[in-house]
Design a protein around this motif. Sequence first.
Motif: not given
Length: 422
Positions: A339-347, A363-369, A403-416
């Motif tokens: 998630x961090x890498x995708x956010x960073x690559x948004x530039x 941990x798993x949380x990413x705080x996006x300002x 336990x219940x989230x996926x890498x595809x969901x991470x990608x889709x979240x950043x797209x949205x």
Amino acid sequence: MSEHTKAIEFAKELDLADPLNSYRDRFHIPKDSSGNELIYFCGNSLGLQPKTTKSYIDQELHDWANLGVEGHFEATNPWMPYHEYLTEAMAKIVGAKKNEVVVMNTLTTNLHLMMVSFYRPTPTRYKILIEGDAFPSDDYAVSSQLINNNIDPNEGLIKWTAREGEDLPRLEDLEAILKDQGHEIALIMIGAVNYYTGQFFNLKKITELGHQFGCKVGFDCAHGAGNVPLDLHDSGADFAVWCSYKYLNSGPGSLAGCFVHERHANDKTLKRFAGWWGHNKNTRFNMRHGFDPIPGAEGWQLSNPPILSMAAIKASLDIFNEAGIHNITKKSKKLSGYLQSLITNMHNDRISIITPKDEIRRGCQVSIKVSKADKSLHDKLTEAGVITDWREPDVIRAAPVALYNTFEEVFEMVERLKFVLN
């Protein structure tokens, strides 16, 4: 193949290679009004319900209906020792020995119980140190303990803050505070993982520093339990507390956990608020004995436990025990790193990440300002089918759970997120 297609195929490949990918099917995933699964990245506030939770609770309802009071001894899972069924799995999750852990009460109740025992102010050593942006409940709790001991929080509460222009407090600044005021500090009480930034503190180092200056040390692990390797026993902390409804998926307002290091297990001189469930099990029902605490963390129990809540905890802990906390935390770091890498690559100049990039410090949380943003941005993201958490003034907390989230969901979240930012 377009770059977008390549990117989403990469996310799918990560999911196929994920040894925990089947566990998603063990949870109820929230859906929108059209029946589409939402992207749920809010396990740092409330974890999702395991599909087995209902059957675990139904078992206790069935035994209650058919056995009444005899269920304490005759139920399929007898209620009398029920909290003990949770101990071993919970101890593994937080890195403790069995006698150091108990499931009881709620988080802030446990924190107060621990401070009764481990915050013992004197005329010269009476201060409490917390992190500068602690969760409000921790701030309220320690301030009220100071007031209860006739100490003005303005005088007795020390806050370990980040430097000007920075988001994360530095360990060397904590050491500097201790060198200057350590002789006056009775207790250090830090959130193991900061609720706002997602920063995972070095518990062992903080404990060593605190003990070096004669302070008792405790941690609020609400955002750590089930998320990061806490290793509480090896940290040497005097105590720790945590809730179970976030990463431990036990349901809203469910019971909490408590850790007391084994060196305090048999110390009957520790002051405490006592209750009959913490009394010697062999004489508990002989009502005329004076209080004789059970050795270890169990000795801090107050009342007999709520079985229905414990049944929900057991349903989740059984999944944790099967999946393995090491595997869970390993995937957690991968998800948050992705998630961090995708956010960073948004530039995008409006976007910054305040969560540490070093995987051992998060941990798993990413705080996006998001600069020049308000809660309306978060509302748009919610409308786009992404459930995250907003914290004033300008931070989206996203927590993809292993336990219940996926890498595809991470990608889709950043797209949205890109879409709602436009």
